[in-house]
Enzyme design. Structure first.
Site, mmCIF file in Angstrom:
data_model
loop_
_atom_site.group_PDB
_atom_site.id
_atom_site.type_symbol
_atom_site.label_atom_id
_atom_site.label_comp_id
_atom_site.label_asym_id
_atom_site.label_seq_id
_atom_site.Cartn_x
_atom_site.Cartn_y
_atom_site.Cartn_z
ATOM 1 N N GLY A 196 0.808 -1.213 0.000
ATOM 2 C CA GLY A 196 0.000 0.000 0.000
ATOM 3 C C GLY A 196 0.838 1.257 0.000
ATOM 4 C CB SER A 197 4.193 1.791 -0.801
ATOM 5 O OG SER A 197 4.356 0.763 -1.761
ATOM 6 C CB THR A 198 0.382 4.137 -4.701
ATOM 7 O OG1 THR A 198 -0.890 3.999 -4.052
ATOM 8 C CG2 THR A 198 0.763 2.822 -5.374
ATOM 9 N N GLY A 236 0.162 8.313 0.892
ATOM 10 C CA GLY A 236 0.028 8.319 2.334
ATOM 11 C C GLY A 236 1.258 7.865 3.093
ATOM 12 C CB ILE A 237 1.567 6.099 6.355
ATOM 13 C CG1 ILE A 237 0.929 7.179 7.244
ATOM 14 C CG2 ILE A 237 2.673 5.379 7.130
ATOM 15 C CD1 ILE A 237 0.202 6.641 8.457
ATOM 16 C CB SER A 245 -4.292 2.817 14.091
ATOM 17 O OG SER A 245 -5.050 3.928 14.524
ATOM 18 C CE1 TYR A 256 -7.789 1.721 10.203
ATOM 19 C CE2 TYR A 256 -8.028 2.763 12.357
ATOM 20 C CZ TYR A 256 -7.286 2.523 11.207
ATOM 21 O OH TYR A 256 -6.040 3.091 11.075
#
Length: 264
Positions: free
Chosen positions: A14-16, A18-19, A141, A154
């Site tokens: 998930g690195s496209t 944001g964090i 989180s 979540y």
């Protein structure tokens, strides 16, 4: 402190944006070869182009794969068989009343936020152990500890990540492989930034005012009194992935701006 990850390969799910995108940049700046992952090819391509512009001598690979599915995970593993560093970052969340969340939504969120990291860890960690060095980081989180009543699903996935990370650290104790969780608080990521922009437009206020409103009403215990930047979160992740953090394992590290009111 000079963090040098030259010769290490990092997979960041998930690195496209944001964090995850900030973590990928931080690891690249430290010299690591970085694998970018996302679910849409155009976003993977755009992230690769940006990073190659920032780091002309860097080594980057892009893999378009949906890690919420076994098939997508298998695609990633086929293209990137081994890694020294694994950052289980991919995930999402959405505010919704508990009584309105359908079974399918619980399952879908668990597949993305939890099973993606389980599958990746199960694949990459055995070779890390064999090599005597590895770093695994779960991006959890503060909601894992301070459960928000409007995002219970979540929070459940983020608490699950803490249990998995601690358990895996126990499994690989003494091998040179470390496993940790990093717990961001309110952060100007793509998802939260989008929420704040929408709230600001709906109320006719500035985004900064929308952020302050969120902090006062939803996270009043914040000591930072602002949203963190993705880079501030990434700085901690990069450290945890370094040689300097070799004695840090099996723990949960908060970069939450003091939201969680505990000293432990």
């Amino acid at each position: 402190m000079n963090i040098d990850l030259t010769g290490r390969k990092a997979v960041v799910s998930g690195s496209t944006a944001g964090i995850g995108r900030a973590v990928a940049e931080g690891l690249a700046r430290a010299g690591a070869a970085v694998v970018i992952n996302g679910r849409r090819q155009e976003r993977v391509g755009a992230a690769l182009a940006e990073l190659r512009t920032l780091f002309p001598n860097g080594e980057f690979t892009g893999v378009c794969a949906d890690l919420a599915t076994p098939e997508g995970a298998a695609d990633l593993f086929a293209q990137v068989p081994d890694a020294d560093i694994l950052v289980n970052n991919v995930g999402t969340g959405r505010p919704k009343p508990f009584f309105d969340i359908a079974d399918s939504e619980w399952v879908d969120l668990f597949e993305l936020n939890v099973m993606s990291g389980i599958r990746a860890s199960r694949h990459y960690m055995p070779n890390m152990v064999k090599c005597g060095w590895g770093r695994v980081v779960f991006i959890s989180s503060e909601s894992a500890l301070a459960i928000p009543k409007d995002m219970i699903d979540y929070a459940m996935t983020k608490t699950a990540q803490l249990a998995i990370a601690r358990g895996l650290a126990e499994v690989v104790g003494g091998t040179g492989v470390t496993v940790n969780s990093v717990l961001p608080g309110p952060t100007n990521s793509e998802i939260m930034g989008g929420w704040m922009k929408a709230n600001a437009e709906a109320q006719g206020i500035t985004r900064e005012d929308a952020e302050q409103q969120f902090l006062k009403t939803m996270r009043p215990t914040s000591l930072l009194n602002r949203f963190a930047t993705t880079e501030e979160v990434a700085n901690l992740v990069v450290y945890v992935c370094s040689d300097q953090a070799s004695a840090t394992t099996g723990t949960s590290l908060r970069v939450d701006g003091g939201v969680v009111r505990t000293i432990a």
